[in-house]
Write an enzyme that holds these catalytic residues in place. Structure first.
Site, PDB file in Angstrom:
ATOM      1  N   GLY A   1       0.840  -1.192   0.000  1.00 17.12           N
ATOM      2  CA  GLY A   1       0.000   0.000   0.000  1.00 17.12           C
ATOM      3  C   GLY A   1       0.869   1.234   0.000  1.00 17.12           C
ATOM      4  O   GLY A   1       2.028   1.187   0.446  1.00 17.12           O
TER       5      GLY A   1
ATOM      6  N   GLN B   1       3.008   9.956   1.387  1.00 16.03           N
ATOM      7  CA  GLN B   1       4.307   9.265   1.377  1.00 16.03           C
ATOM      8  C   GLN B   1       5.156   9.630   0.167  1.00 16.03           C
ATOM      9  O   GLN B   1       6.344   9.300   0.137  1.00 16.03           O
ATOM     10  CB  GLN B   1       4.105   7.742   1.421  1.00 16.03           C
ATOM     11  CG  GLN B   1       3.495   7.266   2.734  1.00 16.03           C
ATOM     12  CD  GLN B   1       3.388   5.755   2.752  1.00 16.03           C
ATOM     13  OE1 GLN B   1       2.421   5.204   2.238  1.00 16.03           O
ATOM     14  NE2 GLN B   1       4.376   5.081   3.304  1.00 16.03           N
TER      15      GLN B   1
ATOM     16  N   CYS C   1       6.103  -0.126   7.398  1.00 18.47           N
ATOM     17  CA  CYS C   1       5.682   1.025   6.593  1.00 18.47           C
ATOM     18  C   CYS C   1       6.871   1.497   5.771  1.00 18.47           C
ATOM     19  O   CYS C   1       7.983   1.596   6.293  1.00 18.47           O
ATOM     20  CB  CYS C   1       5.204   2.150   7.520  1.00 18.47           C
ATOM     21  SG  CYS C   1       4.703   3.632   6.646  1.00 18.47           S
ATOM     22  N   LEU C   2       6.639   1.790   4.494  1.00 20.81           N
ATOM     23  CA  LEU C   2       7.735   2.231   3.633  1.00 20.81           C
ATOM     24  C   LEU C   2       8.381   3.520   4.147  1.00 20.81           C
ATOM     25  O   LEU C   2       9.552   3.774   3.882  1.00 20.81           O
ATOM     26  CB  LEU C   2       7.228   2.441   2.198  1.00 20.81           C
ATOM     27  CG  LEU C   2       6.718   1.182   1.494  1.00 20.81           C
ATOM     28  CD1 LEU C   2       6.147   1.537   0.131  1.00 20.81           C
ATOM     29  CD2 LEU C   2       7.820   0.133   1.367  1.00 20.81           C
TER      30      LEU C   2
ATOM     31  N   HIS D   1      -4.371   1.134   7.695  1.00 22.54           N
ATOM     32  CA  HIS D   1      -3.000   1.661   7.751  1.00 22.54           C
ATOM     33  C   HIS D   1      -2.839   2.833   6.773  1.00 22.54           C
ATOM     34  O   HIS D   1      -2.309   3.885   7.135  1.00 22.54           O
ATOM     35  CB  HIS D   1      -2.004   0.540   7.432  1.00 22.54           C
ATOM     36  CG  HIS D   1      -0.574   0.968   7.390  1.00 22.54           C
ATOM     37  ND1 HIS D   1       0.391   0.497   8.252  1.00 22.54           N
ATOM     38  CD2 HIS D   1       0.078   1.851   6.565  1.00 22.54           C
ATOM     39  CE1 HIS D   1       1.555   1.070   7.971  1.00 22.54           C
ATOM     40  NE2 HIS D   1       1.399   1.897   6.942  1.00 22.54           N
ATOM     41  N   GLU D   2      -3.330   2.650   5.544  1.00 21.18           N
ATOM     42  CA  GLU D   2      -3.196   3.720   4.530  1.00 21.18           C
ATOM     43  C   GLU D   2      -4.068   4.919   4.884  1.00 21.18           C
ATOM     44  O   GLU D   2      -3.667   6.071   4.698  1.00 21.18           O
ATOM     45  CB  GLU D   2      -3.549   3.185   3.137  1.00 21.18           C
ATOM     46  CG  GLU D   2      -2.655   2.048   2.632  1.00 21.18           C
ATOM     47  CD  GLU D   2      -1.174   2.310   2.795  1.00 21.18           C
ATOM     48  OE1 GLU D   2      -0.742   3.473   2.663  1.00 21.18           O
ATOM     49  OE2 GLU D   2      -0.431   1.355   3.091  1.00 21.18           O
TER      50      GLU D   2
ATOM     51  N   HIS E   1      -2.512   7.316   7.178  1.00 18.69           N
ATOM     52  CA  HIS E   1      -1.586   8.258   6.527  1.00 18.69           C
ATOM     53  C   HIS E   1      -2.302   9.546   6.121  1.00 18.69           C
ATOM     54  O   HIS E   1      -1.727  10.630   6.187  1.00 18.69           O
ATOM     55  CB  HIS E   1      -0.953   7.628   5.280  1.00 18.69           C
ATOM     56  CG  HIS E   1       0.218   6.733   5.573  1.00 18.69           C
ATOM     57  ND1 HIS E   1       1.376   7.182   6.177  1.00 18.69           N
ATOM     58  CD2 HIS E   1       0.432   5.425   5.319  1.00 18.69           C
ATOM     59  CE1 HIS E   1       2.236   6.180   6.285  1.00 18.69           C
ATOM     60  NE2 HIS E   1       1.684   5.093   5.775  1.00 18.69           N
TER      61      HIS E   1
HETATM   62 ZN    ZN Z   1       2.595   3.231   5.866  1.00 23.92          ZN
END
Ligand code: ZN
Length: 184
Positions: A45, A50, A98-99, A140-141, A144
């Site tokens: 995701g 991000q 998480c990236l 999770h997304e 953000h």
């Molecule tokens: Zn994330």
């Protein structure tokens, strides 16, 4: 085009993201870039903040998780202007990463079901309920877009133990296999 992933410490990750209109400039190209960036970093995701954009867009491709989670089969979707309507079901724990927070993986407890309204890449409205791993990735997304990161869900002790590693990410002194942009 593959974009650098903004790392922990960048203020854009802490902003509440804003809705966009159907006329948002180069939206198809943006969505394509988001999928490419996510794939290049082996993510499932990616949310627009991000890659530095404080807008309410996220993409998910959970299809690689199908072996353990049947609900992930062919789950490749774009969520624009999403609003969570309700969270329900059982609370369950899963190790998330998480990236934007490379190298840290921790158990996060979240509800098993999410009902959400959103428009897709063609600005067609949907209201749907998801469960299991896809409900988790959506939450999770979605976090953000609210300026929230998975580490915010951890208890104070866990957070304290992670402080040093988070500051290393802030300073850009962590090994990462994909392109990142650290706090300036
Ligand atoms: Zn994330």
């Amino acid at each position: 085009m593959i974009k650098p992933v903004y790392g922990y410490g960048n203020m854009v990750l802490r902003k509440k993201a804003q809705d966009i209109g159907a006329d948002y400039e180069n939206l198809p190209a943006l969505i394509e870039s988001m999928f490419e960036t996510m794939e290049a970093s082996d993510g499932v995701g990616l949310a627009a903040p991000q890659i530095g954009l404080p807008i309410r867009v996220f993409v998910i491709d959970a299809s690689s998780m199908v072996e353990d989670y049947p609900e992930a089969e062919n789950f490749k979707k774009v969520f624009i202007n999403p609003q969570i309507i309700s969270l329900s079901g059982i609370e369950w724990s899963f190790v998330e990463g998480c990236l934007s927070v490379p190298g840290i993986r921790e158990e996060v407890v979240r509800p098993s079901h999410v009902s959400i309204s959103y428009v897709d890449e063609n600005f067609i409205e949907h209201t749907e309920t998801f469960s299991g791993i896809v409900a988790r990735i959506i939450q999770h997304e979605y976090d953000h877009l609210e300026g929230k990161l998975f580490v915010d869900h951890l208890n104070p002790l866990k957070k304290r133990l992670l402080r040093k590693r988070l500051s290393l990410i802030e300073n850009g002194t962590v090994p990462v296999s994909y392109k990142m942009r650290f706090k300036k």
